[in-house]
Design an enzyme around this catalytic site. Structure first.
Site, short mmCIF file in Angstrom:
data_model
loop_
_atom_site.label_atom_id
_atom_site.label_comp_id
_atom_site.label_asym_id
_atom_site.label_seq_id
_atom_site.Cartn_x
_atom_site.Cartn_y
_atom_site.Cartn_z
N ALA A 55 35.74 43.15 33.70
CA ALA A 55 36.74 43.10 34.73
C ALA A 55 38.15 42.61 34.31
O ALA A 55 39.19 43.17 34.38
CB ALA A 55 36.47 42.56 36.06
N CYS A 56 37.88 41.65 33.38
CA CYS A 56 39.21 40.72 33.08
C CYS A 56 39.93 41.64 31.82
O CYS A 56 40.73 41.54 31.58
CB CYS A 56 38.56 39.40 32.60
N THR A 57 38.96 42.43 31.00
CA THR A 57 39.49 43.36 30.09
C THR A 57 40.30 44.46 30.82
O THR A 57 41.49 44.73 30.19
CB THR A 57 38.30 43.76 29.16
#
Length: 165
Positions: A55-57
């Site tokens: 998700a952060c990527t």
């Protein structure tokens, strides 16, 4: 180093009109980046739980891919996580990030922005990073304070709020 902001409507959280807490943090190369470096400009400051996670990527790559349009509209972008500098270096290199990602291992800046606290994760209450985004105006005052944002579609939602879509 963090400078406190005025109290927010929700305890521990910042609100539109609050002064953005100032900070100085190391980036993926270990160089110190300060919010004050961007005085007189619009700055998007976003907090994310962990580099190199799906998700952060997704969120970081959306900012990477949309940075030219944001820059053309007068916005700089700073990502902040609790990851150590070495992890951020790998993240920035692997994903070809074109904006600073900053390390706040002490969580001092997370706490100053209200981006650390209780949240629901898979039905359980845990303490951790609250995925949050703030738009700091050229005068250092918050124009947007968005908590518990979604990683996917985040930039599109933000562009609409900024009337850039």
């Amino acid at each position: 180093m963090v400078t406190s902001a005025a109290p927010a409507a929700v305890p521990g959280r910042l609100a539109v009109g609050d002064a953005a807490p100032l900070f100085s943090l190391p980036d993926a190369s270990g160089d110190v980046v300060s919010l004050a470096d961007f005085a007189g400009r619009h700055v998007i400051v976003y907090f994310y739980p962990a580099a190199l996670t799906p998700a952060c990527t997704t969120q970081a790559c959306d900012f990477r891919d949309g940075l030219a349009a944001l820059t053309d509209a007068g916005y700089a972008v700073l990502g902040i996580s609790k990851d150590p500098v070495a992890t951020l270096g790998k993240f920035a290199e692997q994903e070809h990030l074109n904006f600073p990602v900053l390390s706040d291992e002490s969580l001092e800046v997370h706490r100053a922005y209200g981006a650390w606290g209780e949240k629901q994760l898979y039905g359980k209450t845990v303490t951790g990073v609250l995925r949050s985004t703030f738009v700091v105006g050229p005068d250092g005052v918050l124009e947007h304070a968005l908590y518990n944002v979604k990683a996917k579609g985040h930039l599109g939602m933000l562009r609409k709020k900024l009337k850039l879509a």
